[in-house]
Each structure stands twice: as structure tokens, then as C-alpha cells.
Design a protein around this motif. Structure first.
Motif, mmCIF file in Angstrom:
data_model
loop_
_atom_site.group_PDB
_atom_site.id
_atom_site.type_symbol
_atom_site.label_atom_id
_atom_site.label_comp_id
_atom_site.label_asym_id
_atom_site.label_seq_id
_atom_site.Cartn_x
_atom_site.Cartn_y
_atom_site.Cartn_z
ATOM 1 N N UNK A 1 0.833 -5.104 17.424
ATOM 2 C CA UNK A 1 1.186 -5.371 16.213
ATOM 3 C C UNK A 1 2.371 -6.606 16.424
ATOM 4 N N UNK A 2 2.544 -7.283 15.552
ATOM 5 C CA UNK A 2 3.461 -8.416 15.480
ATOM 6 C C UNK A 2 4.194 -8.329 14.166
ATOM 7 N N UNK A 3 5.293 -8.390 14.005
ATOM 8 C CA UNK A 3 6.269 -8.156 12.877
ATOM 9 C C UNK A 3 5.990 -9.404 11.846
ATOM 10 N N UNK A 4 5.824 -9.126 10.624
ATOM 11 C CA UNK A 4 5.271 -9.908 9.545
ATOM 12 C C UNK A 4 3.621 -10.416 9.680
ATOM 13 N N UNK A 5 2.935 -9.778 10.668
ATOM 14 C CA UNK A 5 1.562 -10.286 10.524
ATOM 15 C C UNK A 5 0.774 -9.241 10.005
ATOM 16 N N UNK B 1 -7.189 -2.923 1.748
ATOM 17 C CA UNK B 1 -6.405 -2.285 2.519
ATOM 18 C C UNK B 1 -5.649 -2.921 3.656
ATOM 19 N N UNK B 2 -4.314 -3.540 3.507
ATOM 20 C CA UNK B 2 -3.595 -4.142 4.250
ATOM 21 C C UNK B 2 -2.394 -3.627 4.997
ATOM 22 N N UNK C 1 2.369 -1.383 2.800
ATOM 23 C CA UNK C 1 0.734 -0.927 2.815
ATOM 24 C C UNK C 1 0.317 -1.393 1.427
ATOM 25 N N UNK C 2 -0.569 -2.389 1.671
ATOM 26 C CA UNK C 2 -1.195 -2.923 0.346
ATOM 27 C C UNK C 2 -2.562 -2.380 0.094
ATOM 28 N N UNK D 1 3.174 0.101 -1.338
ATOM 29 C CA UNK D 1 4.126 0.890 -0.807
ATOM 30 C C UNK D 1 4.874 0.431 0.532
ATOM 31 N N UNK D 2 6.065 0.914 0.761
ATOM 32 C CA UNK D 2 6.899 0.499 1.912
ATOM 33 C C UNK D 2 7.215 2.055 2.626
ATOM 34 N N UNK D 3 7.204 2.009 3.854
ATOM 35 C CA UNK D 3 7.674 3.082 4.639
ATOM 36 C C UNK D 3 8.761 2.737 5.699
ATOM 37 N N UNK D 4 9.616 3.244 5.544
ATOM 38 C CA UNK D 4 10.938 2.939 6.461
ATOM 39 C C UNK D 4 11.458 4.607 6.753
#
Length: 304
Positions: free
Chosen positions: A158-162, A170-171, A191-192, A198-201
């Protein structure tokens, strides 16, 4: 697992109804050590007596029935049970997911990968999405490296922001957050889905260390599952600066001026065994709910 809080087969967006075939499912809510935690004799006794429920380590599942896909976020020590629970929503042979996303290299977030190895399932090329340092950690350190060499897992950098497009509806987007990055970097995920975001932190040091404004983040999502490891300072015996997290009290103060609709997007998650929010009858839990915030419970299902 019972599908608690399932919001029905159909939801309404404006005047258009849509089938709830994409779901985000909470599979665990505890900090890495779970509940009851090692050495906490009274907690084990409370669980045995039925006074308190066992709490699995923090994990999410995402199911897309239309695409025939399901994804796991975090590979916890409770992963075997969590995959079984996720399988209720979309059955697959051996309960294996379409892919696994990892946030970072602390024990509650990746060690469940061990069950995919030859000592247990002996899986074949399960996609595991991870950031570069996490990929290097798994590749270069035993016993995790055996999962790679035997192709039990297939690492997907993965890459941050990618943005990662898992299917047209689903993205997933990882983003870096400040945390104790002894071995790997740490990310949250956006998560779109087809209709909701949604956002998961689950882990972050302090909101002030992050250049993103939390209130601005809330404006662009429908749900925010946020780090609630500790409720307040002094909650554990050791210096809490050694394990920095935003205290729930701090997050409440930070967001208290937001309108009710924005506060209602917040779902606190990743509770240390000492956190009073784990106790159903605690005054702290009642206070959080009274202010319009949510507390994530295992089995919660939210439409995407």
C-alpha cells in the motif's frame, strides 16, 4: 454471532431505496491484549461468572454481497473466531476472506496471520495489504517470513493516500497517522462503499500530532471508528506517556462543539481492559452516549 444492530434489508437515501448488500461489521473492540487481559485475575473471574462478557481484539469486516467479496481489517489473535463470525454474512470455504488489511505492527493487529501457516490452515496466497515497512517486517522476520516463502499469504503493498479499488463500488485509502512505529508505520483506512464512507483509526498517539483536523475529517465521512484505548489519564499504573493515545475525555472536549449530526458519526473503539466504556453500566459510558457519540460493540453492522 448474532447480527446485532443490523439496520434492515433496505435503507433509504433521499427518495431512492437501496439494498444493504455492502456492510461494515465490527468483529472486535478491545485493545491488543483483549478482555480479560493476561494477569487480570479478577477480570477472568468476572467473565467466568457471567458478570462481564469477553471482548475480542479490535477488527472490522467488510462484506460486498453483490461482488461476492469480504475483507478483514486487522489480523488479530482472535482472527479464527472473527473469520467464522464474518462467514455468517458471506460464507466461503474455510472462512477465508478475499483480502486482509493491516494497520501496523503491534501484536493485536497482525499476529493472527500465524493461523494461515502450515501449523494451522496452510492457506494459499491470501492477499494481505500492508504498508512498505510492514511488508518488509513480514518478509524479513521469522516466523512471518515463512508465510511469505510458503506462499500462505501474498503481500500487496500500500501507499499512503493511494486508492485501492477492490471493485467498482468499494475503495480503500490508507493514510499515515502518528503512532509508536517501532517496527512499522501506522495507518488508518478510509472505506468508500456504494453509498457511505467510513474511517477507521484504531491507533494514533494524539490528535494534535496529526496535521489532519478531526472535525474536518468527520465532514467527509458517515462513520468514524476512533481510537478510545484509554478513557482518562492515570488509568493504568505505568507512565501513560509510554503508550500515548488520545484519551476519550480529550476527544470529547475536541468535538463537543460539533452539531449532533457530526458527533453521531463517531464510534469509539479499541478499548484497553481498564477502560470504563467496556462496562455497560458505567457512568462514563452513559455520559458518552448522552453527548450523542456512539460506542462500538461487537456485532454492530453499518451499511456502506
Amino acid at each position: 454471532m448474532k447480527k446485532l444492530f443490523l439496520l434492515g434489508l433496505f435503507l433509504t437515501c433521499g427518495t431512492v431505496a437501496f439494498a444493504q448488500d455492502q456492510k461494515l461489521i465490527v468483529l472486535g473492540v478491545a485493545q491488543d491484549g483483549g478482555y480479560p487481559q493476561i494477569g487480570a485475575v479478577q477480570e477472568f473471574a468476572a467473565v467466568e461468572l457471567g458478570q462481564r462478557p469477553r471482548q475480542k481484539v479490535v477488527s472490522l469486516g467488510v462484506v460486498d454481497e453483490q461482488a461476492g467479496q469480504k475483507f478483514l481489517f486487522e489480523a488479530t489473535p482472535d482472527m479464527s473466531e472473527q473469520l467464522y463470525a464474518l462467514n455468517e454474512y458471506l460464507p466461503t470455504p474455510g472462512t477465508l476472506p478475499t483480502g486482509i488489511f493491516l494497520t501496523h505492527g503491534h501484536i493485536g493487529h497482525y499476529t493472527g496471520l500465524m493461523y494461515l501457516g502450515r501449523e494451522a490452515l496452510g492457506a494459499s496466497q491470501v492477499p494481505v495489504y500492508a504498508m512498505p515497512r510492514m511488508v518488509g517486517f513480514l518478509t524479513n522476520n521469522a516466523p512471518w517470513s515463512q508465510l511469505v516463502t510458503l506462499q500462505n499469504i501474498q503481500l500487496k503493498p500500500l501507499a499512503s493516500g493511494q486508492v485501492i479499488s477492490l471493485n467498482p463500488r468499494l475503495k480503500i485509502t490508507p493514510f499515515l497517522v502518528p503512532h509508536r512505529d517501532e517496527f512499522t508505520e501506522t495507518v488508518g483506512f478510509e472505506l468508500a462503499g456504494a453509498h457511505k464512507k467510513a474511517v477507521f483509526i484504531p491507533d494514533i498517539d494524539k490528535w494534535a500530532k496529526w496535521p489532519q483536523q478531526l472535525s474536518e475529517l468527520l465532514k467527509r465521512v458517515d462513520y468514524a471508528l476512533l481510537d478510545a484505548t484509554f478513557y482518562r489519564d492515570g488509568e493504568i499504573a505505568r507512565p501513560m506517556a509510554e503508550v500515548p493515545h488520545p484519551f476519550v475525555e480529550e476527544t470529547l472536549r475536541l468535538l463537543q462543539s460539533l452539531p449532533p449530526a457530526e458527533r453521531a458519526k463517531v464510534y469509539f473503539i479499541h478499548f484497553n481492559h481498564t477502560n470504563p466504556l467496556l462496562q455497560r453500566d458505567s457512568p462514563e459510558r452513559r455520559a458518552v452516549l448522552r453527548q450523542g457519540f456512539h460506542i462500538a460493540d461487537e456485532g454492530l453492522a453499518l451499511p456502506l
